[in-house]
Every structure is written in structure tokens, then in C-alpha cells.
Enzyme design. Structure first.
Site, mmCIF file in Angstrom:
data_model
loop_
_atom_site.group_PDB
_atom_site.id
_atom_site.type_symbol
_atom_site.label_atom_id
_atom_site.label_comp_id
_atom_site.label_asym_id
_atom_site.label_seq_id
_atom_site.Cartn_x
_atom_site.Cartn_y
_atom_site.Cartn_z
ATOM 1 N N HIS A 53 -6.197 -31.206 -38.566
ATOM 2 C CA HIS A 53 -6.501 -32.626 -38.762
ATOM 3 C C HIS A 53 -7.163 -32.876 -40.120
ATOM 4 O O HIS A 53 -6.850 -33.856 -40.793
ATOM 5 C CB HIS A 53 -7.382 -33.168 -37.623
ATOM 6 C CG HIS A 53 -6.785 -32.960 -36.264
ATOM 7 N ND1 HIS A 53 -7.525 -32.965 -35.114
ATOM 8 C CD2 HIS A 53 -5.498 -32.725 -35.883
ATOM 9 C CE1 HIS A 53 -6.725 -32.738 -34.080
ATOM 10 N NE2 HIS A 53 -5.496 -32.579 -34.517
ATOM 11 N N HIS A 210 0.122 -38.752 -33.049
ATOM 12 C CA HIS A 210 -0.737 -37.580 -33.253
ATOM 13 C C HIS A 210 0.097 -36.350 -33.610
ATOM 14 O O HIS A 210 -0.335 -35.517 -34.413
ATOM 15 C CB HIS A 210 -1.631 -37.286 -32.049
ATOM 16 C CG HIS A 210 -2.577 -36.177 -32.367
ATOM 17 N ND1 HIS A 210 -3.735 -36.378 -33.092
ATOM 18 C CD2 HIS A 210 -2.489 -34.840 -32.171
ATOM 19 C CE1 HIS A 210 -4.307 -35.208 -33.305
ATOM 20 N NE2 HIS A 210 -3.584 -34.254 -32.755
ATOM 21 N N ASP A 214 -0.379 -33.879 -36.735
ATOM 22 C CA ASP A 214 -0.385 -32.411 -36.685
ATOM 23 C C ASP A 214 0.656 -31.824 -37.643
ATOM 24 O O ASP A 214 0.392 -30.841 -38.339
ATOM 25 C CB ASP A 214 -0.066 -31.917 -35.259
ATOM 26 C CG ASP A 214 -1.267 -32.006 -34.327
ATOM 27 O OD1 ASP A 214 -2.405 -32.137 -34.813
ATOM 28 O OD2 ASP A 214 -1.056 -31.941 -33.095
ATOM 29 N N HIS A 237 2.408 -26.736 -33.011
ATOM 30 C CA HIS A 237 1.832 -25.938 -34.103
ATOM 31 C C HIS A 237 2.631 -24.677 -34.401
ATOM 32 O O HIS A 237 2.841 -24.315 -35.551
ATOM 33 C CB HIS A 237 0.393 -25.551 -33.765
ATOM 34 C CG HIS A 237 -0.515 -26.727 -33.647
ATOM 35 N ND1 HIS A 237 -0.684 -27.646 -34.658
ATOM 36 C CD2 HIS A 237 -1.314 -27.145 -32.632
ATOM 37 C CE1 HIS A 237 -1.547 -28.568 -34.276
ATOM 38 N NE2 HIS A 237 -1.938 -28.289 -33.049
#
Ligand SMILES: [Zn+2]
Length: 286
Positions: A53, A210, A214, A237
Site C-alpha cells: 500500500h 483495492h 495492490d 500478490h
């Protein structure tokens, strides 16, 4: 966490000031050691987790050089979004530096898959992203979001989107001794039918926004901003990092271009007062 100015070509680096010799780890894709719940970089047994972030905030306000000092193994989570980092950087102010900015420009299509998830890149003259998620929850389901980089749209459309999780997973994690600071103050938490946060969502499609945040943060580990059109389908991720490693190790897929022909951008670094001590020597960076 302390954010410190840095000279041109320093890049984005993290320093653990609580460890002897103050090891510094450069935020690059090959330094990623864990992607299970967040993106963790590490070297020689020293780890720094949840960098994505704050990395997104650096990319979002075009910070190229900075030293992040931490007195523990994790970047402060704040509210689970990038809004607090953005405010800190805005408050500090940014200074343009006298070196040309470089971009990593996608030159050929690249596709990386994992099960039915994939990330695809094709050439473009800006940073464009289309993200698609599909969660079997009545308030999430299928969401998609298209975004094109600009500092204002990052601040307005992306930076405030919080991380999200499911109550049953939080319970499981806490049973394993993880996510102990996890609460409704730093994440959207769903139960089987609804959302547990009293204030609800910040955007109707906050979850996919969001994921965009990421992605921006994870791809900032390229060491320079990217130019390309990216499509991400049910990624996370782990796939973000695999994709970036694949891109960087495919020299035919990209070129490094100078900013002069694109936009009048210069390297930037925070301009707030320089702390008296010098930068610790970069002993652990690769
Ligand atoms: Zn996140």
C-alpha cells in the site's frame, strides 16, 4: 515508520532501524520472499511485510527515491488503504530532482497464468489497468474496474479503497497467531451475508479498487513506473509478483524509455527536512 528524502537513482528502499547494522532492502521484485497475505520483501533473514500500500502511494504520487525506515517487521497498516501515506507525502511535499525519469515500457504482449487467473500486458503509452475479481459473496461477486494513471485519479479513485477479508478467515488467522491487529479499523470485514463495518463501503466497488491498489503497489517493485495496458483476472500478490518477474526476465517484452519524450516529469523525492544522520550504508541491498 519514517520517510526520508533520497538522492536521484536511489530508488525505493526500506531500512530496519531496530536491527544491528540497520539492514536496507531495496524494493524490487526479486527481493519478494512471501506473498501469502501481503507482499513481503526480505534478505538474509530480515523481512519487511505489507509494503504494497505504501508502494502504491509512492507510485501514485510519482515518488522515485525514498528511504523508508521502520522499527519493526511490518509497514503500519493505518486504515488498510493508501490514504494515510498519501496524506503524509502531501504534507511533506515533494521536490523534483535533476535527473530524467525512466519508464519500463511494455513492447510485446505477455501473459502469465495460474489456474484460471491471469495477468496480460500489451503495449500502451500510459499505465492502464483493467482488473476483474469474482468472489462468491453477495456484496462482492463479480466486479471490474478500468483505470488509467493520473495523480488525481489515484488519490480520488484508488487510494482510499481498503483491504478486505472474511470473518471466518480472520478467526482462522488469529487462531494461528496472525493478523492480531486485524480489526474493522483497518479492513472491510465480511461475514457470510453482509459487511460488519458500520459505515459500509467507501465505494460500491471498493474491493476491486483495492485490488487495483495492490496491483499498482506490487508492480511498483519494477523499480520504475510502467507503461502498458494490463489486464488482471482473479489475480493476487503472488501472481502480481510472478508476472513482474516474468516481465523483467523477458528483455524482448519491454524497453526502458526516458521521460523527456513523454511528459515533463523529473525524479521526485520528499522535500521535508533532512534528518541529521546520514543514510546508513547499503550493506544488504542487492
Ligand atoms: Zn492490499
Amino acid at each position: 515508520m519514517k520517510l526520508k528524502p533520497a538522492p536521484p537513482n536511489f530508488g525505493l528502499r526500506f531500512c530496519r532501524v531496530d536491527i544491528a547494522d540497520r539492514p536496507v532492502i531495496i524494493a524490487r521484485q526479486h527481493q519478494v520472499v512471501d506473498t501469502l497475505f501481503a507482499t513481503t520483501i526480505g534478505f538474509d533473514g530480515v523481512a519487511i511485510s505489507t509494503i504494497e500500500h505504501v508502494m502504491a502511494a509512492f507510485l501514485g504520487c510519482r515518488v522515485d527515491n525514498i528511504l523508508v525506515e521502520l522499527d519493526g517487521p511490518e509497514v503500519p497498516i493505518f486504515d488498510g488503504s493508501a490514504a494515510a501515506y498519501l496524506q503524509l507525502l502531501e504534507k511533506a511535499g515533494l521536490r523534483e530532482q535533476s535527473a530524467p525519469r525512466q519508464y519500463l515500457k511494455v513492447e510485446r504482449p505477455l501473459l502469465v497464468k495460474e489456474g484460471d487467473a491471469f495477468i496480460k500486458a500489451t503495449p500502451a503509452d500510459c499505465f492502464r489497468l483493467h482488473y476483474f475479481i469474482d468472489f462468491s459473496h453477495p456484496l462482492v461477486g463479480r466486479q471490474e474496474f478500468s483505470w488509467c494513471f493520473s495523480e488525481t485519479s489515484f488519490a480520488r479513485e484508488i487510494a482510499k479503497a481498503r483491504t478486505f477479508g472474511f470473518f471466518r478467515d480472520v478467526q482462522k488467522l488469529q487462531g494461528m497467531g496472525l493478523a492480531r491487529g486485524g480489526s474493522l479499523d483497518n479492513a472491510i470485514v465480511f461475514d457470510d451475508r453482509g459487511i460488519l463495518n458500520n459505515d459500509g463501503f467507501r465505494y460500491n466497488d471498493e474491493c476491486v479498487r483495492h485490488k487495483v491498489l495492490d496491483f499498482i503497489g506490487d508492480l511498483a517493485l519494477a523499480g520504475m513506473p510502467l507503461l502498458g495496458h494490463f489486464q488482471a483476472y482473479k489475480a493476487g500478490h503472488s501472481l502480481h509478483n510472478r508476472f513482474l518477474r516474468q516481465l523483467i526476465t523477458s528483455p524482448e517484452a519491454y524497453a526502458v524509455v526516458n521521460s523527456s519524450s513523454l511528459i515533463p516529469a523529473f525524479l521526485r523525492s520528499p522535500s521535508f527536512p533532512i534528518f541529521p544522520e546520514r543514510f546508513s550504508p547499503i550493506t544488504k541491498a542487492v
